[in-house]
Write an enzyme that holds these catalytic residues in place. Structure first.
Site, PDB file in Angstrom:
ATOM      1  N   ILE A  21       0.832  -1.214   0.000  1.00  0.00           N
ATOM      2  CA  ILE A  21       0.000   0.000   0.000  1.00  0.00           C
ATOM      3  C   ILE A  21       0.866   1.264   0.000  1.00  0.00           C
ATOM      4  O   ILE A  21       0.350   2.367   0.052  1.00  0.00           O
ATOM      5  CB  ILE A  21      -1.012   0.025   1.173  1.00  0.00           C
ATOM      6  CG1 ILE A  21      -0.313  -0.007   2.526  1.00  0.00           C
ATOM      7  CG2 ILE A  21      -2.005  -1.092   1.050  1.00  0.00           C
ATOM      8  CD1 ILE A  21      -1.273   0.183   3.683  1.00  0.00           C
ATOM      9  N   LYS A  71      16.435  -5.522   2.714  1.00  0.00           N
ATOM     10  CA  LYS A  71      16.808  -4.469   3.670  1.00  0.00           C
ATOM     11  C   LYS A  71      18.268  -4.559   4.116  1.00  0.00           C
ATOM     12  O   LYS A  71      18.884  -3.542   4.431  1.00  0.00           O
ATOM     13  CB  LYS A  71      15.891  -4.518   4.900  1.00  0.00           C
ATOM     14  CG  LYS A  71      14.473  -4.044   4.629  1.00  0.00           C
ATOM     15  CD  LYS A  71      13.665  -4.041   5.916  1.00  0.00           C
ATOM     16  CE  LYS A  71      12.331  -3.344   5.722  1.00  0.00           C
ATOM     17  NZ  LYS A  71      11.625  -3.148   6.987  1.00  0.00           N
ATOM     18  N   GLY A 129       9.147 -10.369  20.656  1.00  0.00           N
ATOM     19  CA  GLY A 129       9.708 -10.648  19.338  1.00  0.00           C
ATOM     20  C   GLY A 129      11.049  -9.964  19.132  1.00  0.00           C
ATOM     21  O   GLY A 129      11.386  -9.010  19.843  1.00  0.00           O
ATOM     22  N   GLY A 132      12.869  -8.217  12.335  1.00  0.00           N
ATOM     23  CA  GLY A 132      13.256  -6.937  11.736  1.00  0.00           C
ATOM     24  C   GLY A 132      12.557  -5.735  12.342  1.00  0.00           C
ATOM     25  O   GLY A 132      13.197  -4.726  12.670  1.00  0.00           O
TER      26      GLY A 132
END
EC number: 1.1.1.25
Length: 284
Positions: A21, A71, A129, A132
């Site tokens: 998006i 990345k 977590g 990334g």
């Protein structure tokens, strides 16, 4: 949208990326700020990454955004890294400054900007977590003056996570506490003294599961955030709101990391309120 010989390009580069998006957000921003730009999605193979980065200079682009799996792979092709990109070891935005390609990571800044009336400086955070998104939130929190961070991962991921946290401590002098998610009493104790609780895992994307047991009690003033935005309200956020806690999903992070990138490229502020309205209509 105006397209002519002076139109400058920006793109998001990843694989897969056709679902993104980001073009919706950035093209709205170009239009709203009367910037002669266009933003597209490029789904490329790894073998095309070097050529794609070279095209930023060749075509005098604003720059690119990057998502998985590029990345980290993009870093050798850049001239310079920002502080947060160096700490995270990943880049999500490349800015073309007169042919110099500078790598930034706007995910962490975007995350903290989306939190209503909240600053992390001097506060305590519990983070679920260590992928990334978690790394970008971690690094930005340290740069912004957080006082304590407790990271919870599954016990099988402890060994894999520790080297990154050790490296972070070497670079910043800040010690992050690493704990196993299975130790519920420790999780409860850390959450009880936290100002911010963040789910940076993918647990909850199915609309049914939650990363924490429901018998955890949240302190009244705790702000709860989830990096997931589809579903719009995860079971984790629903549970937090049922305890009376303010809770934020990941759509704001997506918008504000884009706003940071847009400002780096154009020097202009993205009209986030206007675009937020369109986004919530699209995803709620």
């Amino acid at each position: 949208m105006k397209l002519d010989g002076y139109t400058r390009l920006a793109a998001v580069v990843a694989n897969p990326i056709k679902h993104s998006i980001s073009p919706f957000i950035h093209n709205r921003a170009f239009e709203a700020t009367a910037t002669n730009g266009a933003y597209v999605a490029w789904e490329i193979e790894a073998s095309d990454l070097a050529e794609t980065v070279a095209n930023i200079r060749r075509y005098q682009m604003f720059g690119i955004n990057l998502s998985m799996p590029y990345k980290e792979q993009v870093i050798p092709y850049l001239d310079k890294l920002s502080d947060e990109a160096r700490l995270i070891g990943a880049v999500n935005t490349v800015v073309n400054e007169n042919g110099n390609l500078i790598g930034y990571n706007t995910d962490g800044k975007g995350f903290f900007k989306c939190l209503p009336s909240f600053t992390i400086s001097g506060k305590k955070m519990t983070l679920l977590g260590a992928g990334g998104a978690a790394k970008s939130i971690l690094a930005q929190a340290i740069l912004d003056g957080v006082s304590q961070i407790s990271v919870f991962v599954r016990s099988v991921s402890m060994e894999k996570t520790r080297p990154y946290l050790d490296k972070l401590q070497e670079q910043t002098g800040f010690k992050v506490d690493l704990c196993a998610l299975e130790y519920v009493s420790e999780l409860q104790a850390r959450i009880a003294e936290s100002d911010l609780l963040v789910n940076a895992t993918s647990v909850g994307m199915d609309g049914q599961s939650s990363p924490v047991p429901e018998n955890i009690v949240l302190p009244e003033t705790l702000l709860v955030a989830d990096i997931i935005y589809q579903p719009f309200e995860t079971p984790f956020l629903k549970w937090a709101r049922s305890q009376g806690n303010p809770a934020v999903n990941g759509l704001g992070m997506l918008l504000y990391q884009a706003a940071e990138a847009f400002q780096l490229w154009t020097g202009k502020e993205m009209p986030t309120e206007e675009i937020w309205q369109s986004l919530t209509e699209k995803y709620q």
